[in-house]
Enzyme design. Structure first.
Site, PDB file in Angstrom:
ATOM      1  N   HIS A  79      70.173  42.867  54.348  1.00  0.00           N
ATOM      2  CA  HIS A  79      68.706  42.981  54.323  1.00  0.00           C
ATOM      3  C   HIS A  79      68.011  41.680  54.735  1.00  0.00           C
ATOM      4  O   HIS A  79      66.794  41.688  54.967  1.00  0.00           O
ATOM      5  CB  HIS A  79      68.208  43.358  52.926  1.00  0.00           C
ATOM      6  CG  HIS A  79      68.623  44.721  52.474  1.00  0.00           C
ATOM      7  ND1 HIS A  79      68.429  45.842  53.239  1.00  0.00           N
ATOM      8  CD2 HIS A  79      69.229  45.135  51.329  1.00  0.00           C
ATOM      9  CE1 HIS A  79      68.893  46.899  52.582  1.00  0.00           C
ATOM     10  NE2 HIS A  79      69.394  46.499  51.440  1.00  0.00           N
ATOM     11  N   ASP A 116      76.944  50.749  54.081  1.00  0.00           N
ATOM     12  CA  ASP A 116      76.189  50.579  52.837  1.00  0.00           C
ATOM     13  C   ASP A 116      75.169  51.711  52.711  1.00  0.00           C
ATOM     14  O   ASP A 116      74.655  52.205  53.717  1.00  0.00           O
ATOM     15  CB  ASP A 116      75.470  49.233  52.856  1.00  0.00           C
ATOM     16  CG  ASP A 116      74.844  48.863  51.530  1.00  0.00           C
ATOM     17  OD1 ASP A 116      75.453  48.079  50.789  1.00  0.00           O
ATOM     18  OD2 ASP A 116      73.735  49.353  51.240  1.00  0.00           O
ATOM     19  N   ASP A 198      77.957  51.300  47.526  1.00  0.00           N
ATOM     20  CA  ASP A 198      76.920  51.971  46.745  1.00  0.00           C
ATOM     21  C   ASP A 198      76.652  53.392  47.210  1.00  0.00           C
ATOM     22  O   ASP A 198      75.792  54.079  46.662  1.00  0.00           O
ATOM     23  CB  ASP A 198      75.621  51.155  46.739  1.00  0.00           C
ATOM     24  CG  ASP A 198      75.314  50.490  48.071  1.00  0.00           C
ATOM     25  OD1 ASP A 198      75.999  50.787  49.064  1.00  0.00           O
ATOM     26  OD2 ASP A 198      74.388  49.663  48.105  1.00  0.00           O
TER      27      ASP A 198
END
Length: 255
Positions: A79, A116, A198
């Site tokens: 990010h 992800d 995740d």
């Protein structure tokens, strides 16, 4: 927790010049001069040790590229934007590793596969106008950070938005129909995996329902997409299952 579960080698921190291939001087200086605990955004906490930790995480990503390994790196990176930290991420580890490979290892074409559960908006932003780096991301949509939606992409950016409650079957179709053909067509010399965990069914921060075995087959398929492959840890927030899921991915990468 991960270090207790696996054998590992310690690494050197990334040199600042490696970070500056992806981030602005202002951002690097902002992190370097943190003197007391602070929030960089609503999610990202930092302290006087964050600069050292972030350099070590990026250094682990570089070492993974050099050795064909898996970087057990924290903080994560995908990010992190050129000019600021975001979403637990300080420096964009996988981007730093890609640029290192091009600058120091003579590699011209790099593909980044990001599985992800969150879209890697930082990685996308860093390489958006770069025809030498191909970025493909599978991620839950709509979801944080709000980027990577349907139709968002260009010739070297492919986003694969996945609906909540998607599982192994949906990911297998996405790999077969989109991910693998796109990366193969790019003819990458190096494939870097942003390996978040995740998207597993047990993770508390998302609603994708992958099994343990999904990380094995995704890793195994990644090894077929280029002559060199390395991986960098991104998300994964169930600390009870994370070592097991990393082990599952390592099994696939070792095939």
């Amino acid at each position: 927790m991960l270090l207790a579960a696996f054998e590992y080698d310690q690494v050197e921190p990334a040199p600042v010049e490696a970070i500056l291939r992806c981030h602005t001087e202002e951002h690097v200086e902002r992190i370097r001069t943190i003197a007391e605990p602070t929030w960089l955004d609503g999610d990202t906490f930092a302290s006087e040790t964050t600069f050292e930790a972030a350099l070590l995480a990026a250094g682990a990503a570089i070492a993974a590229v050099k050795r064909g390994g898996f970087a057990l790196a924290r903080p994560p990176g995908h990010h992190a934007l050129p000019e600021r930290a975001m979403g637990f991420c300080v420096f964009n580890n996988v981007a730093v590793a890609a640029r290192y490979a091009q600058a120091e290892l003579g590699i011209e074409r790099v593909a980044i596969l990001d599985w992800d559960v969150h879209h890697g908006n930082g990685t996308q932003a860093i390489f958006w106008d770069d025809p030498t780096v191909f970025y493909v991301s599978l991620h839950e949509w709509p979801f944080y950070p709000g980027t990577g939606g349907p139709g968002e992409g260009n010739e070297t950016t492919v986003n694969v938005p996945m609906a909540a409650l998607s599982g192994d079957a949906e990911y297998q179709r996405a790999f077969a129909n989109v991910v693998e053909p796109a990366i193969r067509a790019f003819s990458a010399e190096l494939v870097l995996v942003s390996a978040g965990f995740d998207a597993h069914g047990s993770d508390p921060l998302a609603d994708i329902r992958l099994s343990d075995g999904a990380f094995t087959w995704m890793a195994e398929r990644a090894t077929t997409l280029g002559p060199r492959v390395a991986a960098v840890l991104e998300g994964g927030y169930n600390i009870e299952t994370l070592p097991r899921l990393v082990a599952a991915a390592l099994e696939g990468f070792s095939e």
